[in-house]
Each structure stands twice: as structure tokens, then as C-alpha cells.
Design a protein around this motif. Sequence first.
Motif, mmCIF file in Angstrom:
data_model
loop_
_atom_site.group_PDB
_atom_site.id
_atom_site.type_symbol
_atom_site.label_atom_id
_atom_site.label_comp_id
_atom_site.label_asym_id
_atom_site.label_seq_id
_atom_site.Cartn_x
_atom_site.Cartn_y
_atom_site.Cartn_z
ATOM 1 N N ASP A 129 88.785 81.803 4.353
ATOM 2 C CA ASP A 129 90.043 82.053 5.062
ATOM 3 C C ASP A 129 90.873 80.770 5.090
ATOM 4 O O ASP A 129 90.317 79.669 5.065
ATOM 5 C CB ASP A 129 89.788 82.445 6.525
ATOM 6 C CG ASP A 129 89.243 83.861 6.704
ATOM 7 O OD1 ASP A 129 89.037 84.553 5.699
ATOM 8 O OD2 ASP A 129 89.029 84.248 7.871
ATOM 9 N N ASP A 173 92.950 85.599 3.578
ATOM 10 C CA ASP A 173 91.496 85.798 3.471
ATOM 11 C C ASP A 173 91.171 85.918 1.991
ATOM 12 O O ASP A 173 91.411 86.948 1.370
ATOM 13 C CB ASP A 173 91.141 87.067 4.259
ATOM 14 C CG ASP A 173 89.665 87.426 4.185
ATOM 15 O OD1 ASP A 173 88.933 86.860 3.346
ATOM 16 O OD2 ASP A 173 89.241 88.291 4.969
ATOM 17 N N ASP A 209 90.016 89.925 8.891
ATOM 18 C CA ASP A 209 89.156 91.056 9.254
ATOM 19 C C ASP A 209 87.843 90.599 9.879
ATOM 20 O O ASP A 209 87.137 91.411 10.477
ATOM 21 C CB ASP A 209 88.902 91.960 8.041
ATOM 22 C CG ASP A 209 88.093 91.279 6.953
ATOM 23 O OD1 ASP A 209 88.086 90.033 6.897
ATOM 24 O OD2 ASP A 209 87.469 91.994 6.142
ATOM 25 N N GLY A 210 87.536 89.310 9.786
ATOM 26 C CA GLY A 210 86.355 88.787 10.480
ATOM 27 C C GLY A 210 86.462 88.936 11.987
ATOM 28 O O GLY A 210 85.448 89.032 12.684
ATOM 29 N N ASP A 242 81.561 87.630 9.180
ATOM 30 C CA ASP A 242 82.515 87.190 8.150
ATOM 31 C C ASP A 242 83.220 85.938 8.689
ATOM 32 O O ASP A 242 83.077 85.591 9.862
ATOM 33 C CB ASP A 242 83.524 88.329 7.908
ATOM 34 C CG ASP A 242 84.391 88.124 6.675
ATOM 35 O OD1 ASP A 242 84.183 87.131 5.937
ATOM 36 O OD2 ASP A 242 85.289 88.956 6.459
HETATM 37 MN MN MN Z 1 87.266 88.551 5.599
#
Ligand code: MN
Length: 278
Positions: free
Chosen positions: A40, A53, A207-208, A246
Amino acid sequence: MTQIGHGNAGHTLHLPDGTRVELAWAALTDTGLRREVNEDSFLADSPIFAVADGMGGHAAGDFASAAVVTRLATHIGEAIVGTSEIDASLRAAVDDMRRGKGVTDEGSGTTVTGVAVAVVGGRAAFLVFNIGDSRVYRLRGGELEQLTVDHSIVQELVDAGQITREEADTHPHANVITRAVGFHEAPVPDYRAIPLEAGSRILVCSDGLTKELTPYGIRHFLLANPRPQSAARQLMDAALGNGGRDNVTVVIVDVVEVTAPADADTGIVERTGDVPRD
Ligand code: MN
């Protein structure tokens, strides 16, 4: 992982139409507990805030997300940013990836999403841009709203009514995105404009974060922490506490104050941007 900019407790911008805007922001990124590398990257400096990302083998994802935030960072210090500037920066980032010999040969790409201070239809606005499945949320009046729509397989399945929003999170293809910056394609962002309103708070995240926290949890931590720095810290700690599967990146931008120009009530508004010509 590339970090450009850091927290700011109070920064004043003067827009071309005379509007004065005070922002405060904070940004954090973490490798998480399962990944070896943080791919990221973020950009957090006025007037543009973004999270990317990266994906690709070896160091390619890192290279891709770095290229995007580095190109977008050329707008730091400008009063406002428009869609054509963002488009050009993303195209330049794709060229950078193409030139990343030995690193990005097998294809690399990245998501990117964020907000930039803009003037849209003559009014001060946040220009929201998105490619991929990183997200922008807005907290306003205690309500949390997701401003971006993911470009992902599971979002398409949700839209088609084939799976529910809840099923999407655990779907085997939950990580597959349908649009990216890179992979030798022309980048095509979705854009929308939202008014710059005092008291509103923007969250930009990878999205982590959203894999580990529900919208209810995100809203809770945003509401519980008036200062962006502590809100970012608590969101990060919660994401890591829930597994940190993540890389996690969180950028929070508060619109502290918006002061309209003195002649705002005359009804004379100078329009900029896309104005139809006759
Ligand atoms: Mn990710």
C-alpha cells in the motif's frame, strides 16, 4: 510502501473563488500481521489525499502504488485539482510502471482512490476518484456513507443480485478487481463531486481495513474520536486486532471550517470546469 505527507492539525486553503477552507488530517499504514511486505502507499497533503493498494509479483505492487502516489503528489500546494490533472497523473504513473524494467515486467498494477479539493459547477467541492476496491467513506451528521463503488467481481455479483453484501466479504473471489491502474491499460477513474461541508469527515482506506471492520465498526471509531490522528490510530489497532490479514492504510480528512467568499450571496458565481459553450 511509499508515504507522502503526514498528519496536519489545521491547514488553511484559499480557493480561486475566495472560499477559505480549513482541513485537518492524519494518515497511517501498516504491513499487517500476515503479509511480509506493505504494497500500500498513501498521499496525504493538501489539496489531495489518496490510497493505492499495489499488486503484482515480488516488488511490482510496491512499485505500482508508489508510482501513483508520487505522480499525484505533483499537485501538492496547488489550490485545486481537476479531473484532467488526475487523469494525466494516472497516465504518467502507468508509463512509469511500463519503464520499471526488471520489476514490473510481468505486469503490475494498483488500486487508487481518494479526494481532492476542487471547484465543481462554481462551488467548492471534494472531487472523489476511484479505480479498484480501495474506498472513500464520508461521515456526516453521524451517518457513514460509502462514496465509492468497488470495481470488483463480488460488487458485480452483488449488483446482479446473485450474492448479498455479507456473502461478498467471504467470497472466494473477494480479492479480484475488475479495474486497475497499470497492466498496460489506460486508467479510467470514476469521479463524483461532493460539497465541502464543515463538520464532515472523509475516510480513505485500503481493503485491509474494510476486510477487518464492518461499516458499523468504522462508524463507531470515527464517531468516538474527534481528532483525525486518534481516529486513524483506533481504526488501525482494530484492524490489526481483528487479524490484520492484509496491508492496512487509513487516511482521515476533516473539513474543519468553510468560509464562503464575501460576495457569495450576490448570486454571481464564476463557473469553472466543464461549462457548455454556445
Ligand atoms: Mn489490499
